[in-house]
Design a protein around this motif. Structure first.
Motif, PDB file in Angstrom:
ATOM      1  N   GLY A  12     -55.127  34.328  -4.960  1.00  0.00           N
ATOM      2  CA  GLY A  12     -54.849  35.764  -4.913  1.00  0.00           C
ATOM      3  C   GLY A  12     -53.462  36.084  -5.433  1.00  0.00           C
ATOM      4  N   LEU A  13     -52.473  35.258  -5.103  1.00  0.00           N
ATOM      5  CA  LEU A  13     -51.108  35.469  -5.594  1.00  0.00           C
ATOM      6  C   LEU A  13     -51.087  35.432  -7.119  1.00  0.00           C
ATOM      7  CD1 LEU A  13     -49.085  33.246  -3.083  1.00  0.00           C
ATOM      8  CD2 LEU A  13     -48.826  35.719  -3.367  1.00  0.00           C
ATOM      9  N   ALA A  14     -51.713  34.406  -7.681  1.00  0.00           N
ATOM     10  CA  ALA A  14     -51.740  34.263  -9.143  1.00  0.00           C
ATOM     11  C   ALA A  14     -52.496  35.424  -9.769  1.00  0.00           C
ATOM     12  CB  ALA A  14     -52.377  32.931  -9.535  1.00  0.00           C
ATOM     13  N   ALA A  15     -53.601  35.835  -9.135  1.00  0.00           N
ATOM     14  CA  ALA A  15     -54.411  36.931  -9.674  1.00  0.00           C
ATOM     15  C   ALA A  15     -53.610  38.233  -9.672  1.00  0.00           C
ATOM     16  CB  ALA A  15     -55.694  37.088  -8.863  1.00  0.00           C
ATOM     17  N   ALA A  16     -52.895  38.491  -8.570  1.00  0.00           N
ATOM     18  CA  ALA A  16     -52.146  39.742  -8.444  1.00  0.00           C
ATOM     19  C   ALA A  16     -51.009  39.789  -9.472  1.00  0.00           C
ATOM     20  CB  ALA A  16     -51.599  39.885  -7.031  1.00  0.00           C
ATOM     21  N   ILE A  17     -50.293  38.678  -9.616  1.00  0.00           N
ATOM     22  CA  ILE A  17     -49.193  38.622 -10.593  1.00  0.00           C
ATOM     23  C   ILE A  17     -49.744  38.879 -11.995  1.00  0.00           C
ATOM     24  CG2 ILE A  17     -47.501  37.090 -11.704  1.00  0.00           C
ATOM     25  CD1 ILE A  17     -47.292  35.654  -8.905  1.00  0.00           C
ATOM     26  N   SER A  18     -50.835  38.198 -12.311  1.00  0.00           N
ATOM     27  CA  SER A  18     -51.399  38.296 -13.648  1.00  0.00           C
ATOM     28  C   SER A  18     -51.974  39.695 -13.916  1.00  0.00           C
ATOM     29  CB  SER A  18     -52.432  37.178 -13.796  1.00  0.00           C
ATOM     30  OG  SER A  18     -53.447  37.491 -14.641  1.00  0.00           O
ATOM     31  N   ALA A  19     -52.586  40.309 -12.902  1.00  0.00           N
ATOM     32  CA  ALA A  19     -53.119  41.668 -13.080  1.00  0.00           C
ATOM     33  C   ALA A  19     -51.970  42.639 -13.359  1.00  0.00           C
ATOM     34  CB  ALA A  19     -53.901  42.094 -11.838  1.00  0.00           C
ATOM     35  N   CYS A  20     -50.871  42.492 -12.616  1.00  0.00           N
ATOM     36  CA  CYS A  20     -49.699  43.357 -12.832  1.00  0.00           C
ATOM     37  C   CYS A  20     -49.141  43.168 -14.231  1.00  0.00           C
ATOM     38  CB  CYS A  20     -48.604  43.030 -11.820  1.00  0.00           C
ATOM     39  SG  CYS A  20     -48.940  43.717 -10.205  1.00  0.00           S
ATOM     40  N   LYS A  21     -49.016  41.917 -14.642  1.00  0.00           N
ATOM     41  CA  LYS A  21     -48.453  41.632 -15.968  1.00  0.00           C
ATOM     42  C   LYS A  21     -49.316  42.209 -17.075  1.00  0.00           C
ATOM     43  CE  LYS A  21     -45.590  37.617 -15.082  1.00  0.00           C
ATOM     44  NZ  LYS A  21     -45.511  36.148 -15.099  1.00  0.00           N
ATOM     45  N   ASN A  22     -50.612  42.382 -16.783  1.00  0.00           N
ATOM     46  CA  ASN A  22     -51.501  42.963 -17.779  1.00  0.00           C
ATOM     47  C   ASN A  22     -51.634  44.472 -17.596  1.00  0.00           C
ATOM     48  OD1 ASN A  22     -52.809  40.843 -19.680  1.00  0.00           O
ATOM     49  ND2 ASN A  22     -52.672  39.835 -17.691  1.00  0.00           N
ATOM     50  N   GLY A  23     -50.674  45.047 -16.871  1.00  0.00           N
ATOM     51  CA  GLY A  23     -50.560  46.501 -16.824  1.00  0.00           C
ATOM     52  C   GLY A  23     -51.414  47.220 -15.802  1.00  0.00           C
ATOM     53  N   ALA A  24     -52.031  46.479 -14.877  1.00  0.00           N
ATOM     54  CA  ALA A  24     -52.917  47.136 -13.913  1.00  0.00           C
ATOM     55  C   ALA A  24     -52.157  47.575 -12.663  1.00  0.00           C
ATOM     56  CB  ALA A  24     -54.044  46.177 -13.519  1.00  0.00           C
ATOM     57  N   ALA A  25     -52.530  48.727 -12.116  1.00  0.00           N
ATOM     58  CA  ALA A  25     -52.044  49.138 -10.796  1.00  0.00           C
ATOM     59  C   ALA A  25     -52.784  48.260  -9.791  1.00  0.00           C
ATOM     60  CB  ALA A  25     -52.348  50.603 -10.560  1.00  0.00           C
ATOM     61  N   THR A  26     -52.034  47.356  -9.123  1.00  0.00           N
ATOM     62  CA  THR A  26     -52.668  46.286  -8.355  1.00  0.00           C
ATOM     63  C   THR A  26     -52.333  46.368  -6.875  1.00  0.00           C
ATOM     64  OG1 THR A  26     -52.418  44.889 -10.308  1.00  0.00           O
ATOM     65  CG2 THR A  26     -52.985  43.768  -8.266  1.00  0.00           C
ATOM     66  N   LEU A  27     -53.357  46.116  -6.059  1.00  0.00           N
ATOM     67  CA  LEU A  27     -53.187  46.049  -4.606  1.00  0.00           C
ATOM     68  C   LEU A  27     -53.592  44.650  -4.154  1.00  0.00           C
ATOM     69  CD1 LEU A  27     -52.865  47.495  -1.782  1.00  0.00           C
ATOM     70  CD2 LEU A  27     -55.312  47.974  -1.927  1.00  0.00           C
ATOM     71  N   LEU A  28     -52.744  44.012  -3.347  1.00  0.00           N
ATOM     72  CA  LEU A  28     -53.080  42.692  -2.792  1.00  0.00           C
ATOM     73  C   LEU A  28     -53.226  42.843  -1.282  1.00  0.00           C
ATOM     74  CD1 LEU A  28     -53.384  39.571  -2.944  1.00  0.00           C
ATOM     75  CD2 LEU A  28     -50.898  39.413  -2.899  1.00  0.00           C
ATOM     76  N   VAL A  29     -54.389  42.444  -0.762  1.00  0.00           N
ATOM     77  CA  VAL A  29     -54.667  42.587   0.663  1.00  0.00           C
ATOM     78  C   VAL A  29     -54.723  41.203   1.317  1.00  0.00           C
ATOM     79  CG1 VAL A  29     -56.267  43.526   2.369  1.00  0.00           C
ATOM     80  CG2 VAL A  29     -56.060  44.623   0.142  1.00  0.00           C
ATOM     81  N   GLU A  30     -53.930  41.012   2.380  1.00  0.00           N
ATOM     82  CA  GLU A  30     -53.889  39.729   3.092  1.00  0.00           C
ATOM     83  C   GLU A  30     -53.990  39.994   4.590  1.00  0.00           C
ATOM     84  OE1 GLU A  30     -53.822  36.332   2.651  1.00  0.00           O
ATOM     85  OE2 GLU A  30     -53.661  36.318   4.838  1.00  0.00           O
ATOM     86  N   ARG A  31     -54.849  39.276   5.277  1.00  0.00           N
ATOM     87  CA  ARG A  31     -55.045  39.562   6.707  1.00  0.00           C
ATOM     88  C   ARG A  31     -53.945  38.948   7.567  1.00  0.00           C
ATOM     89  NH1 ARG A  31     -60.422  35.813   7.545  1.00  0.00           N
ATOM     90  NH2 ARG A  31     -59.397  33.870   7.034  1.00  0.00           N
ATOM     91  N   GLU A  32     -53.281  37.883   7.089  1.00  0.00           N
ATOM     92  CA  GLU A  32     -52.240  37.262   7.907  1.00  0.00           C
ATOM     93  C   GLU A  32     -50.895  37.971   7.699  1.00  0.00           C
ATOM     94  OE1 GLU A  32     -52.004  33.019   8.079  1.00  0.00           O
ATOM     95  OE2 GLU A  32     -54.141  32.778   7.771  1.00  0.00           O
ATOM     96  N   ALA A  33     -49.894  37.557   8.504  1.00  0.00           N
ATOM     97  CA  ALA A  33     -48.583  38.208   8.446  1.00  0.00           C
ATOM     98  C   ALA A  33     -47.804  37.798   7.203  1.00  0.00           C
ATOM     99  CB  ALA A  33     -47.781  37.867   9.693  1.00  0.00           C
ATOM    100  N   ARG A  34     -48.066  36.591   6.730  1.00  0.00           N
ATOM    101  CA  ARG A  34     -47.322  36.091   5.568  1.00  0.00           C
ATOM    102  C   ARG A  34     -48.280  35.719   4.457  1.00  0.00           C
ATOM    103  NH1 ARG A  34     -44.226  31.238   5.992  1.00  0.00           N
ATOM    104  NH2 ARG A  34     -45.354  30.599   7.852  1.00  0.00           N
ATOM    105  N   LEU A  35     -47.824  35.889   3.208  1.00  0.00           N
ATOM    106  CA  LEU A  35     -48.602  35.452   2.057  1.00  0.00           C
ATOM    107  C   LEU A  35     -48.535  33.923   1.958  1.00  0.00           C
ATOM    108  CD1 LEU A  35     -47.357  38.098  -0.540  1.00  0.00           C
ATOM    109  CD2 LEU A  35     -49.576  38.064   0.618  1.00  0.00           C
ATOM    110  N   GLY A  36     -49.428  33.356   1.184  1.00  0.00           N
ATOM    111  CA  GLY A  36     -49.375  31.908   0.949  1.00  0.00           C
ATOM    112  C   GLY A  36     -50.654  31.180   1.345  1.00  0.00           C
ATOM    113  N   GLY A  37     -51.462  31.834   2.184  1.00  0.00           N
ATOM    114  CA  GLY A  37     -52.736  31.224   2.576  1.00  0.00           C
ATOM    115  C   GLY A  37     -52.539  29.888   3.260  1.00  0.00           C
TER     116      GLY A  37
END
Lengths: 418, 133
Positions: free
Chosen positions: A15-40
């Motif tokens: 998800g981290l890689a997907a979100a970074i890459s979506a942003c870099k390709n110009g998309a308005a991006t939302l990343l949703v994570e259920r835990e308190a910290r990113l990283g899985g």
């Protein structure tokens, strides 16, 4: 209603890689994570060996994840932690994503979705063991959570069932913390984990590995007090008369991972029986238009480097997605393979750099992988060995093969005869 | 002849070592690092340690740490004893040194994570307390 181009569900490495890459390709991006910290799951994978393919360095799980988190912070990605997706509904031109967090409920409209929901461990319920159900039966990931995040040692003396990588890593980890690991018992005749992990986690610490053995019974009322192990035949059936009782206070299970696709299923996304993840094309798009899949939700990877890679691809293609009819061809494979991903190729897309991931069904030495199109061999690669626990990756330029809507694509293995 | 599995990268080459003493020949390695690994493994095996140190922070009772470079394999448990003596009472960032030159083995014990900084930042924001695990 908030409007997004791409919504990535899951803030682990994919998800981290997907979100970074979506942003870099110009998309308005939302990343949703259920835990308190990113990283899985990387947050608790404190051992090293991550990123050798990508960074040429041996990083620990937290280090690998935090490099991506730092990168994400430089983008305009909107990140929601402690947020759960309760439902996703298909609408014209996109999806309605229902979220719940401490701030309440919210609905977001997103043109595309990237499912980066990772995988789950197989539990005791999914392996047949007789006896009571006392405390002390953990999956390897749960034992890892206790040890590495909570700082609590879950066992003083344990038996590990299954030779998956997390089990091997935990055998070493628990030994370092002063617990006794009596042995790792594997029902199959070959180990499930990477060979290097057998060496550095078991051999280094004199932990025995018993192949063709399984746990057949659990003892104990409140807490586990012992397990019974038995030898098994080639069909993994316990052999009577080979039972042995081992005193211990925990049984740790490392018996496999299954892609997590509950959300995908509610959306009617077609899953592959071989990978247990969505069937996808070379752009990581599932058979449902606008829904992309990556990482361990797509198929269980053994290296995080490939998880990130598929996340990047999914994020990019989700960002540049404009709809339109797909022209799908099957990527078939013979029974020599456990699976090949992607299972489809979209003739309307650019397939000049298609990443193909595969696992062989059995251990094979000195073999040749052959790509056949319309019965003609167009590409081959030699391998000194292929092992089912070790996923392989190829980059194939399908654009040069003159594919048409009736083309038959097939991958097969040729084993050299001695 | 001795067979080893290389642990340098996930490829996991099977290495064959022939010869004696300092005079060893290595085959089966796909790269130079495999040869160096096999030599070290025969003469003086080196390993790293990845573990945790205790902290005083309830939101993160332990912090993952590792060694900055490899140490002799037979010193692993000695170094573990040193790491177990530590209780961190201040936030450190990823890569920060927690024990310098542990037991004179030239390796530092370093933080693997910005976890404690993350908690510090969150507490300053006055956001909800509670576990960050």
């Amino acid at each position: 209603m908030k409007q997004m181009d791409v919504t990535v569900i899951g803030g682990g490495p994919a998800g981290l890689a997907a979100a970074i890459s979506a942003c870099k390709n110009g998309a308005a991006t939302l990343l949703v994570e259920r835990e308190a910290r990113l990283g899985g799951i990387l947050k608790q994978c404190i051992h090293d060996g991550f990123g050798v393919v990508r960074f040429g360095e041996k990083l620990s799980g937290p280090e690998y994840a935090e490099r991506f988190i730092d990168e994400l912070e430089k983008t305009d990605c909107e990140v929601r932690t402690l947020t759960f997706v309760t439902a996703v509904k298909q609408r014209a031109g996109g999806f309605e994503v229902h979220l719940v967090s401490r701030d309440g409920v919210e609905t977001v409209f997103s043109k595309t979705l990237v499912l980066a929901t990772g995988c789950r461990e197989r539990t005791a319920k999914q392996v047949a063991i007789h006896g009571t159900r006392p405390a002390g039966v953990f999956t390897a990931g749960t034992a890892q959570h206790f040890t590495n995040l909570l700082g609590e040692l879950p066992t003083r003396k344990c038996v590990i069932l299954g030779s998956g990588d997390i089990g091997l890593i935990m055998a070493r980890r628990l030994t370092l913390e002063g617990a006794a690991v009596v042995g790792v018992y594997e029902a199959k005749s070959t180990p499930s984990g990477l060979t290097r992990n057998i060496h550095q986690c078991l051999h280094d610490y004199d932990i025995p590995l018993y192949l063709s053995h399984t746990v057949t019974r659990v003892f104990g009322e409140d807490r586990l007090t012992a397990v019974e192990v038995s030898q098994v035949d080639e069909h993994m059936r316990p052999l009577p008369g080979t039972e042995e009782i081992i005193d211990c206070d925990a049984l740790i299970l490392s018996v496999g991972l299954i892609p997590e696709n509950e959300l995908a299923e509610t959306l009617g996304v077609e899953l592959s029986p071989a990978t247990k993840g969505p069937v996808c094309d070379g752009q990581m798009m599932s058979m449902a238009d606008g829904i992309f899949s990556c990482g361990n939700a797509l198929h269980v990877n053994d290296l995080v480097d490939y998880v990130s890679e598929s996340g990047e691809a999914a994020g990019k293609y989700a960002a540049i997605y404009t709809g339109g009819q797909r022209q799908l061809l099957d990527v078939a494979c013979t029974n020599d393979f456990l699976y090949v991903v992607p299972q489809k190729l979209n003739l309307s897309a650019d397939n000049s750099e298609t990443a193909v991931y595969f696992r062989s069904r059995e251990i094979v030495n000195d073999c040749r992988l052959v790509l056949q199109i319309d019965g003609r061999e167009v590409f081959s690669k030699k391998y000194r060995f292929l092992r089912p626990p070790e996923m392989e990756k190829l980059t194939i330029d399908f654009s040069k093969y003159d594919l048409h809507p009736d083309s038959e694509i097939c991958l097969r293995l040729e084993v050299a005869r001695v | 002849m001795k067979e080893l599995t290389c642990i340098v990268c996930p490829r996991g080459c099977t290495l064959c070592i022939t010869g004696e003493g300092e005079n060893l020949q290595v085959s089966g390695n796909a790269c130079k690092r495999g040869e160096a690994f096999a030599m070290a493994e025969m003469l003086r095996p080196m390993r790293t340690i990845c573990t945790t140190v205790r902290t005083v922070f309830p939101a993160a009772p332990v912090l993952p740490v590792r060694l900055s470079q490899e140490i002799p394999k037979d010193r692993i448990f000695d170094v573990m004893q040193e790491i177990k003596k530590i209780t961190l009472d201040h936030a450190v960032g990823r890569g920060d040194v927690i024990i310098e030159n542990v037991l004179g083995l030239a390796a530092d014990v370093i933080s693997e994570s910005d976890l404690l900084r993350h908690i510090e930042r969150r507490d300053e924001d006055g956001r909800c307390a509670g576990s960050d695990l």
